[in-house]
Write a protein that holds these residues in place. Structure first.
Motif, PDB file in Angstrom:
ATOM      1  N   GLY A 166       0.814  -1.205   0.000  1.00 59.51           N
ATOM      2  CA  GLY A 166       0.000   0.000   0.000  1.00 59.51           C
ATOM      3  C   GLY A 166       0.850   1.257   0.000  1.00 59.51           C
ATOM      4  O   GLY A 166       2.002   1.252   0.436  1.00 59.51           O
ATOM      5  N   SER A 167       0.250   2.350  -0.462  1.00 64.27           N
ATOM      6  CA  SER A 167       0.983   3.611  -0.571  1.00 64.27           C
ATOM      7  C   SER A 167       0.963   4.417   0.716  1.00 64.27           C
ATOM      8  O   SER A 167       1.933   5.107   1.040  1.00 64.27           O
ATOM      9  CB  SER A 167       0.389   4.452  -1.705  1.00 64.27           C
ATOM     10  N   GLU A 168      -0.131   4.337   1.492  1.00 61.10           N
ATOM     11  CA  GLU A 168      -0.267   5.137   2.711  1.00 61.10           C
ATOM     12  C   GLU A 168      -0.372   4.295   3.966  1.00 61.10           C
ATOM     13  O   GLU A 168       0.085   4.709   5.034  1.00 61.10           O
ATOM     14  CB  GLU A 168      -1.503   6.033   2.597  1.00 61.10           C
ATOM     15  N   ALA A 169      -0.989   3.136   3.868  1.00 61.91           N
ATOM     16  CA  ALA A 169      -1.154   2.264   5.033  1.00 61.91           C
ATOM     17  C   ALA A 169      -0.676   0.860   4.662  1.00 61.91           C
ATOM     18  O   ALA A 169      -1.468  -0.086   4.590  1.00 61.91           O
ATOM     19  CB  ALA A 169      -2.609   2.244   5.486  1.00 61.91           C
ATOM     20  N   PRO A 170       0.626   0.687   4.421  1.00 61.15           N
ATOM     21  CA  PRO A 170       1.140  -0.607   3.953  1.00 61.15           C
ATOM     22  C   PRO A 170       0.999  -1.719   4.980  1.00 61.15           C
ATOM     23  O   PRO A 170       1.086  -2.899   4.619  1.00 61.15           O
ATOM     24  CB  PRO A 170       2.607  -0.313   3.650  1.00 61.15           C
ATOM     25  N   ALA A 186      -0.487   1.383  -6.813  1.00 59.57           N
ATOM     26  CA  ALA A 186      -0.669   1.026  -5.408  1.00 59.57           C
ATOM     27  C   ALA A 186      -1.926   1.668  -4.842  1.00 59.57           C
ATOM     28  O   ALA A 186      -2.237   2.828  -5.104  1.00 59.57           O
ATOM     29  CB  ALA A 186       0.547   1.453  -4.597  1.00 59.57           C
ATOM     30  N   ALA A 187      -2.658   0.900  -4.064  1.00 58.14           N
ATOM     31  CA  ALA A 187      -3.808   1.426  -3.325  1.00 58.14           C
ATOM     32  C   ALA A 187      -3.335   1.933  -1.970  1.00 58.14           C
ATOM     33  O   ALA A 187      -2.162   1.796  -1.610  1.00 58.14           O
ATOM     34  CB  ALA A 187      -4.862   0.339  -3.155  1.00 58.14           C
ATOM     35  N   ARG A 188      -4.232   2.536  -1.212  1.00 56.22           N
ATOM     36  CA  ARG A 188      -3.865   3.058   0.102  1.00 56.22           C
ATOM     37  C   ARG A 188      -3.351   1.930   1.004  1.00 56.22           C
ATOM     38  O   ARG A 188      -2.321   2.069   1.677  1.00 56.22           O
ATOM     39  CB  ARG A 188      -5.083   3.740   0.736  1.00 56.22           C
ATOM     40  N   ARG A 189      -4.065   0.800   1.028  1.00 54.73           N
ATOM     41  CA  ARG A 189      -3.682  -0.348   1.829  1.00 54.73           C
ATOM     42  C   ARG A 189      -3.013  -1.399   0.943  1.00 54.73           C
ATOM     43  O   ARG A 189      -3.152  -1.385  -0.284  1.00 54.73           O
ATOM     44  CB  ARG A 189      -4.917  -0.960   2.490  1.00 54.73           C
ATOM     45  N   SER A 190      -2.331  -2.340   1.566  1.00 53.34           N
ATOM     46  CA  SER A 190      -1.693  -3.418   0.819  1.00 53.34           C
ATOM     47  C   SER A 190      -2.721  -4.457   0.381  1.00 53.34           C
ATOM     48  O   SER A 190      -3.670  -4.765   1.113  1.00 53.34           O
ATOM     49  CB  SER A 190      -0.622  -4.095   1.677  1.00 53.34           C
ATOM     50  N   LEU A 191      -2.512  -4.995  -0.807  1.00 51.93           N
ATOM     51  CA  LEU A 191      -3.355  -6.044  -1.357  1.00 51.93           C
ATOM     52  C   LEU A 191      -2.575  -7.349  -1.375  1.00 51.93           C
ATOM     53  O   LEU A 191      -1.467  -7.422  -1.927  1.00 51.93           O
ATOM     54  CB  LEU A 191      -3.812  -5.679  -2.767  1.00 51.93           C
ATOM     55  N   VAL A 192      -3.132  -8.386  -0.753  1.00 53.94           N
ATOM     56  CA  VAL A 192      -2.476  -9.680  -0.625  1.00 53.94           C
ATOM     57  C   VAL A 192      -3.192 -10.696  -1.504  1.00 53.94           C
ATOM     58  O   VAL A 192      -4.435 -10.752  -1.517  1.00 53.94           O
ATOM     59  CB  VAL A 192      -2.479 -10.160   0.843  1.00 53.94           C
ATOM     60  N   PHE A 193      -2.417 -11.512  -2.213  1.00 56.62           N
ATOM     61  CA  PHE A 193      -2.964 -12.554  -3.077  1.00 56.62           C
ATOM     62  C   PHE A 193      -2.395 -13.886  -2.604  1.00 56.62           C
ATOM     63  O   PHE A 193      -1.191 -14.135  -2.718  1.00 56.62           O
ATOM     64  CB  PHE A 193      -2.622 -12.261  -4.538  1.00 56.62           C
ATOM     65  N   LEU A 194      -3.263 -14.722  -2.054  1.00 54.96           N
ATOM     66  CA  LEU A 194      -2.849 -15.937  -1.355  1.00 54.96           C
ATOM     67  C   LEU A 194      -3.454 -17.167  -2.033  1.00 54.96           C
ATOM     68  O   LEU A 194      -4.667 -17.380  -1.999  1.00 54.96           O
ATOM     69  CB  LEU A 194      -3.298 -15.874   0.114  1.00 54.96           C
ATOM     70  N   ALA A 195      -2.601 -17.967  -2.665  1.00 60.45           N
ATOM     71  CA  ALA A 195      -3.018 -19.241  -3.261  1.00 60.45           C
ATOM     72  C   ALA A 195      -2.683 -20.339  -2.265  1.00 60.45           C
ATOM     73  O   ALA A 195      -1.505 -20.612  -2.008  1.00 60.45           O
ATOM     74  CB  ALA A 195      -2.303 -19.471  -4.590  1.00 60.45           C
ATOM     75  N   ALA A 221     -11.972  -0.958  -3.229  1.00 63.44           N
ATOM     76  CA  ALA A 221     -12.643  -0.079  -2.277  1.00 63.44           C
ATOM     77  C   ALA A 221     -12.177  -0.343  -0.853  1.00 63.44           C
ATOM     78  O   ALA A 221     -11.948   0.587  -0.067  1.00 63.44           O
ATOM     79  CB  ALA A 221     -14.158  -0.243  -2.384  1.00 63.44           C
ATOM     80  N   LEU A 222     -12.016  -1.612  -0.490  1.00 67.01           N
ATOM     81  CA  LEU A 222     -11.504  -1.947   0.840  1.00 67.01           C
ATOM     82  C   LEU A 222     -10.088  -1.409   1.027  1.00 67.01           C
ATOM     83  O   LEU A 222      -9.733  -0.918   2.107  1.00 67.01           O
ATOM     84  CB  LEU A 222     -11.505  -3.462   1.041  1.00 67.01           C
ATOM     85  N   ALA A 223      -9.289  -1.504  -0.043  1.00 68.25           N
ATOM     86  CA  ALA A 223      -7.905  -1.039   0.050  1.00 68.25           C
ATOM     87  C   ALA A 223      -7.802   0.476   0.079  1.00 68.25           C
ATOM     88  O   ALA A 223      -6.823   1.027   0.583  1.00 68.25           O
ATOM     89  CB  ALA A 223      -7.094  -1.601  -1.117  1.00 68.25           C
ATOM     90  N   ALA A 224      -8.806   1.178  -0.447  1.00 69.86           N
ATOM     91  CA  ALA A 224      -8.798   2.651  -0.455  1.00 69.86           C
ATOM     92  C   ALA A 224      -9.501   3.237   0.762  1.00 69.86           C
ATOM     93  O   ALA A 224      -9.308   4.414   1.092  1.00 69.86           O
ATOM     94  CB  ALA A 224      -9.463   3.166  -1.728  1.00 69.86           C
ATOM     95  N   SER A 225     -10.308   2.437   1.446  1.00 72.62           N
ATOM     96  CA  SER A 225     -11.106   2.926   2.570  1.00 72.62           C
ATOM     97  C   SER A 225     -10.239   3.202   3.797  1.00 72.62           C
ATOM     98  O   SER A 225      -9.124   2.692   3.939  1.00 72.62           O
ATOM     99  CB  SER A 225     -12.176   1.892   2.922  1.00 72.62           C
ATOM    100  N   THR A 226     -10.780   3.992   4.704  1.00 71.22           N
ATOM    101  CA  THR A 226     -10.127   4.246   5.988  1.00 71.22           C
ATOM    102  C   THR A 226     -10.803   3.476   7.120  1.00 71.22           C
ATOM    103  O   THR A 226     -10.324   3.489   8.245  1.00 71.22           O
ATOM    104  CB  THR A 226     -10.166   5.749   6.321  1.00 71.22           C
TER     105      THR A 226
END
Length: 568
Positions: free
Chosen positions: A321-325, A376-385, A537-542
């Motif tokens: 994420g860019s602001e809340a990694p 990058a979104a505000r929060r980190s995005l995780v991709f889990l296989a 949206a979840l990654a951009a939300s506060t």
């Protein structure tokens, strides 16, 4: 193990009327709906990626992607290659994988299940009439003249005033158990066990666990297609061949010798030999205060086991994420399937798992590409296989018990399991509606897509407890499980149910779940666009969406958040 296509097949008769979104989310607390849900532009999601990854993972050379085989080696290497090319970073402290210690047990040389007592001598063949496995690492398994006891639904739930084991000692005995909950046939969603909606007490995993806690030597569940939500063919294919389990540590819970299933007609014959009627006992078992019934018969069987310990792997990529990694939105899908299984009439014995779940794994790659392309979104995005879903959600459960990213810092997530190849639909099926505030993110994404939500038409099947998201949910992380729609643009609900029924009867968990170059991907791509909007949206939300007040997982989340110095 989920069975999403069975949901749609079951909806053919008496399907739910098309529902508006608010009707699909019962129990939503209006006082808690003021969430920050940013608007999201459509993502650039590659259909070619979906096709290529799905086709590759379901090739015969991957041998059905069984954990611990050469098929796993190829799968993990391919996913790492695709995650890296998509623009993700290694998700586990510089590594793309999380090791998952497993043991594989393969039963062989199965003796018949024999029932004896007085003049009774019954014998049932393995596979066609009963199946069984052991969770113990014993070279030989032997059940010798173990007394049979019918224990109704096999539930001990003090908080609900229910105990099917009250007043009887089943130590060393074999318990015969009904599938699902006592009130699964009740209309509506109210009752001791949620009415029509299955609770965890209805799952086979719980029933075996409770039988072991009670000291039983063996547990046999009576198969019935409607409350189980799958036919005997699924039981036979899933419970034969190698079975993987998480390795047991010190002070592990007790285990039975044998866990298995019997055909309903087999149970009917056994009970009749004991002077009992299955239908009458089933009716009695639905009432609070039911008393277990000793049958005056004994069960015997034996088989030998080969076992090996091995390490499987979850594959993890992250887009920081860019602001809340240090706040995470997670996407999950299982990469594994059944490997080699019962051959089809043409001799094909590779369960390729193209729909289940090469499609969901491909979706991880396609969504990762789309999010990386958007920046990058505000929060980190995780991709889990995750690995070993087909063995009981083992990879997801291992991750959730040993999280790379703290669960209190995991905002929520989306699970993807088996996409329907049926063309575009006017709706989506919501499995477990009304559980969390994630429904509001779904509602916003549906509105942007001009689609609606249909409640799960078969809540008695307990599908929310049968795929990888459950490992996170039971530890407090809000998770969405949204399935493909049932109301197709071409053909409506009848066409959707027919397609789902065809898959369930002819391909699901069998060798013919293979890639088809003629598939219509338009419906899948529409669903992926929905998932993209929700994840973004979840990654951009506060905000930190929670479970709705009164949900079974709300307390776990609140406790987790209270103990955390950061995150929720």
């Amino acid at each position: 193990m989920k069975r999403s296509f069975a949901i749609r097949a079951a909806a053919l008769a008496g399907a739910f009327a098309l529902a508006a979104c608010d009707a699909a989310f019962p129990g939503m607390d209006s006082a808690e709906t003021a969430l920050d849900i940013p608007e999201v532009e459509p993502g650039e999601i590659s259909e070619e990626t979906m096709k290529t990854v799905t086709e590759t993972l379901s090739q015969d050379s991957f041998e059905g992607r069984m954990p611990g085989t050469e098929g796993e080696e190829k799968t993990v290497a391919y996913l790492i290659e695709r995650f890296e090319a998509a623009g993700l970073e290694p998700g586990n402290q510089g590594s793309w994988v999380q090791e998952v210690p497993l043991v594989e047990i393969t039963g062989k040389d199965f003796a018949p299940l024999t029932i004896a007592g007085g003049d009774t001598r019954l014998s049932y063949d393995y596979g066609e009439e009963w199946v069984g496995v052991t969770y113990r690492e014993d070279a030989a398994t032997s059940l010798d003249d173990s007394e049979l006891v019918f224990v109704g639904y096999g539930i001990n739930a003090p908080e609900r005033g229910w105990n099917d084991y009250e007043g009887i000692d089943v130590t060393g005995k074999t318990v015969v158990i009904l599938v699902n909950d006592p009130d699964w046939e009740t209309p509506g969603l109210t009752g001791t066990f949620g009415g029509k909606a299955m609770t965890y007490y209805g799952r086979w995993t719980y029933k075996y666990e409770e039988a072991a806690r009670q000291g039983a030597a063996a547990a046999l569940i009576v198969h019935q297609t409607e409350p189980a939500s799958y036919g005997w063919n699924v039981v036979e294919s899933s419970w034969s061949g190698p079975q993987a389990y998480a390795q047991r540590g010190e002070n592990a819970p007790p285990l039975t010798k044998v866990n298995g299933w019997v055909q309903r007609q087999v149970a009917r014959e056994i009970l009749a030999a004991a002077g009992q009627d299955l239908d009458e006992l089933t009716k009695a078992a639905k009432e609070k205060g039911f008393k277990a019934v000793p049958l005056g018969l004994s069960a015997s069987t034996s088989f030998s086991n080969d076992f090996r310990s091995f390490t499987s792997r979850n594959v993890i990529g992250v887009l920081p994420g860019s602001e809340a990694p240090d706040e995470y939105v997670i996407h999950t899908a299982h990469w594994d399937h059944l490997g080699r299984c019962k051959p089809a009439p043409d001799g094909d014995d590779i369960c390729n798992g193209a729909v289940d779940n090469a499609t969901g794994t491909a979706a991880l790659v396609a969504l990762a590409e789309a999010h990386a392309n958007a920046g990058a979104a505000r929060r980190s995005l995780v991709f889990l296989a995750v690995t070993a879903e087909e063995s009981g959600l083992l990879g997801a459960d291992y991750y959730a018990a040993n999280p790379v990213f703290p669960l209190a810092q995991t905002v929520g997530g989306i699970n993807m399991d088996a996409f329907q190849m049926a063309g575009p639909a006017k709706d989506v099926t919501v499995v477990g509606p009304g559980k969390s505030q994630l429904d509001l993110f779904l509602e916003r994404a549906l509105a942007a897509s001009d689609r609606v939500a249909t409640p799960n038409p078969k809540p008695e099947a307990g599908y929310y407890y049968r795929s990888d998201h459950f490992a996170f949910a039971k530890r407090g992380v809000p998770m969405l499980y949204v399935d493909g729609g049932e109301d197709l643009v071409e053909g409506g609900r009848e066409a959707g149910a027919a397609i789902a029924r065809d898959y369930t009867e002819n391909r699901y968990h069998g060798p013919k779940d293979e890639y088809d170059p003629n598939w219509d991907w338009s419906g899948v791509m529409a669903d992926l666009q929905l998932f993209y909007r929700i994840g973004r949206a979840l990654a951009a939300s506060t905000n930190w969406p929670n479970w709705n007040e009164g949900d079974e997982f709300r307390g776990v989340r609140d406790e987790s958040c209270a103990a955390s110095d950061s995150g929720c």
